[in-house]
Motif scaffolding. Structure first.
Motif, short mmCIF file in Angstrom:
data_model
loop_
_atom_site.label_atom_id
_atom_site.label_comp_id
_atom_site.label_asym_id
_atom_site.label_seq_id
_atom_site.Cartn_x
_atom_site.Cartn_y
_atom_site.Cartn_z
N PHE A 1 39.37 46.64 46.71
CA PHE A 1 38.59 46.71 45.47
C PHE A 1 38.88 48.08 44.85
N ARG A 2 38.58 48.21 43.58
CA ARG A 2 38.69 49.52 42.93
C ARG A 2 37.31 49.99 42.51
N ASN A 3 36.65 49.26 41.62
CA ASN A 3 35.30 49.64 41.18
C ASN A 3 34.20 48.77 41.77
N SER A 4 34.54 47.54 42.19
CA SER A 4 33.51 46.57 42.58
C SER A 4 33.13 46.70 44.06
N ALA A 5 32.59 47.87 44.42
CA ALA A 5 32.26 48.12 45.84
C ALA A 5 31.17 47.17 46.35
N ASN B 1 49.21 39.47 46.08
CA ASN B 1 49.09 40.44 44.98
C ASN B 1 48.25 39.81 43.87
N ASN B 2 46.95 40.04 43.93
CA ASN B 2 46.02 39.39 43.01
C ASN B 2 45.51 40.35 41.93
N ALA B 3 45.30 41.61 42.28
CA ALA B 3 44.68 42.56 41.33
C ALA B 3 45.51 42.68 40.06
N ARG C 1 35.77 39.86 43.77
CA ARG C 1 35.08 38.85 42.96
C ARG C 1 36.09 37.89 42.34
N ARG C 2 35.59 36.91 41.62
CA ARG C 2 36.39 35.98 40.82
C ARG C 2 37.50 35.28 41.65
N LEU C 3 38.71 35.19 41.10
CA LEU C 3 39.75 34.40 41.76
C LEU C 3 40.18 34.99 43.10
N SER D 1 53.92 41.35 31.03
CA SER D 1 53.73 41.88 32.40
C SER D 1 53.75 40.74 33.42
N LYS D 2 53.22 39.58 33.05
CA LYS D 2 53.19 38.46 33.99
C LYS D 2 54.55 37.75 34.05
N ALA D 3 55.26 37.70 32.93
CA ALA D 3 56.62 37.16 32.97
C ALA D 3 57.47 38.01 33.91
N1 LIG Z 1 41.02 34.29 35.49
C1 LIG Z 1 41.97 33.55 34.95
O1 LIG Z 1 41.67 32.59 34.24
C2 LIG Z 1 43.42 33.86 35.20
C3 LIG Z 1 44.40 33.14 34.50
C4 LIG Z 1 45.74 33.44 34.72
C5 LIG Z 1 46.10 34.40 35.65
N2 LIG Z 1 45.12 35.08 36.33
C6 LIG Z 1 45.55 36.10 37.30
O2 LIG Z 1 44.92 35.85 38.54
C7 LIG Z 1 44.54 37.08 39.16
C8 LIG Z 1 43.03 37.11 39.39
O3 LIG Z 1 42.36 36.82 38.18
P1 LIG Z 1 40.89 37.36 37.90
O4 LIG Z 1 40.52 36.88 36.54
O5 LIG Z 1 40.03 37.06 39.06
O6 LIG Z 1 41.22 38.93 37.85
P2 LIG Z 1 40.34 40.14 37.30
O7 LIG Z 1 38.90 39.86 37.57
O8 LIG Z 1 40.73 40.46 35.90
O9 LIG Z 1 40.89 41.31 38.22
C9 LIG Z 1 40.87 41.21 39.63
C10 LIG Z 1 40.61 42.55 40.22
O10 LIG Z 1 41.71 43.43 39.99
C11 LIG Z 1 41.24 44.70 40.33
N3 LIG Z 1 42.05 45.74 39.71
C12 LIG Z 1 42.36 45.91 38.41
N4 LIG Z 1 43.12 47.03 38.26
C13 LIG Z 1 43.28 47.56 39.49
C14 LIG Z 1 43.95 48.69 39.99
N5 LIG Z 1 44.63 49.54 39.21
N6 LIG Z 1 43.92 48.91 41.33
C15 LIG Z 1 43.26 48.07 42.13
N7 LIG Z 1 42.59 46.99 41.74
C16 LIG Z 1 42.61 46.73 40.42
C17 LIG Z 1 39.78 44.77 39.91
O11 LIG Z 1 39.05 45.31 40.99
P3 LIG Z 1 37.59 46.00 40.83
O12 LIG Z 1 36.72 44.96 40.17
O13 LIG Z 1 37.18 46.31 42.22
O14 LIG Z 1 37.79 47.21 39.99
C18 LIG Z 1 39.44 43.30 39.64
O15 LIG Z 1 38.25 42.87 40.25
C19 LIG Z 1 45.04 38.19 38.24
O16 LIG Z 1 46.33 38.58 38.64
C20 LIG Z 1 45.10 37.49 36.88
O17 LIG Z 1 46.00 38.09 36.00
C21 LIG Z 1 43.81 34.83 36.10
#
Ligand SMILES: NC(=O)c1ccc[n+]([C@@H]2O[C@H](COP(=O)([O-])OP(=O)(O)OC[C@H]3O[C@@H](n4cnc5c(N)ncnc54)[C@H](OP(=O)(O)O)[C@@H]3O)[C@@H](O)[C@H]2O)c1
Length: 262
Positions: free
Chosen positions: A56-60, A109-111, A35-37, A177-179
């Motif tokens: 995916f982890r939880n979002s099957a 590497n998105n998760a 989902r999402r990004l 963590s992101k730095a």
């Molecule tokens: N959204 C923003 O505005 C934003 C801004 C800056 C940076 N980012 C970065 O961009 C990336 C995507 O953003 P997002 O908001 O779409 O992310 P997110 O929804 O917070 O997380 C993406 C997915 O990561 C998975 N995840 C979390 N922990 C995990 C683990 N231990 N093992 C496997 N999967 C795991 C989850 O999968 P499940 O749902 O399947 O459990 C989740 O759907 C991330 O790296 C985030 O830090 C996002």
């Protein structure tokens, strides 16, 4: 306005209706992309012709939908459950991806996890959990993917964050963590050259339409030089850029933030 989706894509330069598919024949693994990004990036890469494995982890259920949407673009798609904090799970996933798609050209590497916490109240458990998924996870998945990526002169694209470039007071663990992911990108770019190019996309405020975040998003848009927040498709465009860019471009952190970090 109709929202973007698999049949209503944003058009990227060089990706018009002339069916130019710069990633045709390439295989991609993108973590946490149900989902999402992650989903937006997976669809953008699929539109460019790549066969895509998502984890995916939880979002099957969402993963299943995303796989259906990717497949409808005429490429191969597979979804695998993977916990990026667990070495066995990561190793098994990589083997499965290579078995299913025949190899690996690009790892995204998105998760990750995101959490707000007052500095005074931030616990060690919170700190360790964020680092385990956001920093150790990308390291682990990259390391396990190396032998496959090397065979293909591959690429790694990390998801960083504006929070890894600028300090956010209520996100000490997330920002740190992101730095670290940004530095990991640069170290890997040097360590894995010349076979593998490693780059990083650092999104700023991205509006994914969440009602709970509406007021915050509005105030952030006001502070942003571009006078708005970003979209998932704009982040996906940056991922696509690094997925198709000259291999000579490596070790770069690309902020997608409308100028907010300036
Ligand atoms: N959204 C923003 O505005 C934003 C801004 C800056 C940076 N980012 C970065 O961009 C990336 C995507 O953003 P997002 O908001 O779409 O992310 P997110 O929804 O917070 O997380 C993406 C997915 O990561 C998975 N995840 C979390 N922990 C995990 C683990 N231990 N093992 C496997 N999967 C795991 C989850 O999968 P499940 O749902 O399947 O459990 C989740 O759907 C991330 O790296 C985030 O830090 C996002």
């Amino acid at each position: 306005m109709k929202g973007p989706g698999p049949r209503n894509p944003i058009q990227f330069p060089g990706m018009g209706k002339s069916v130019h598919k710069p990633l045709q024949g390439k295989t991609v693994l993108i973590t946490g992309a149900a989902r999402r990004l992650g989903r937006a990036s997976a669809l953008a890469l699929a539109r460019a012709g790549a066969d895509v494995a998502i984890t995916f982890r939880n979002s099957a259920r969402e993963a299943q939908h995303t796989v259906i949407d990717i497949s409808s673009l005429g490429v191969r798609a597979v979804a695998l459950r993977c916990d990026i904090t667990d070495q066995k799970s990561v190793r098994t996933t990589l083997k499965e991806v290579v078995k299913e798609l025949g190899g690996l050209d690009i790892l995204v590497n998105n998760a990750a996890n995101y959490e707000t916490a007052d500095f005074d109240k931030l616990t060690l458990q919170q700190w360790d959990a964020i680092f385990a998924s956001n920093t150790r996870g990308p390291f682990l998945v990259s390391q396990e993917a190396l032998k496959y990526l090397r065979e293909r002169q591959g690429r790694i694209i990390n998801m960083g964050s504006l929070g890894g470039l600028r300090p956010w007071a209520s996100h000490a663990h997330y920002c740190s963590s992101k730095a670290a992911v940004h530095m990991l990108t640069k170290v890997m770019a040097k360590a894995l050259a010349p076979e593998i190019a490693v780059n990083c996309v650092a999104p700023g405020m991205i509006d994914l339409g969440e009602k709970a975040a509406a007021a915050f998003m509005k105030s952030m848009a006001k502070q942003t030089p571009m006078h708005r927040n970003g979209t998932g498709e704009e982040v996906a465009a940056a991922i696509l850029f690094f997925a198709t860019a000259p291999h000579f471009i490596t070790g770069q952190i690309l902020a997608v933030d409308g100028g907010l970090g300036l």
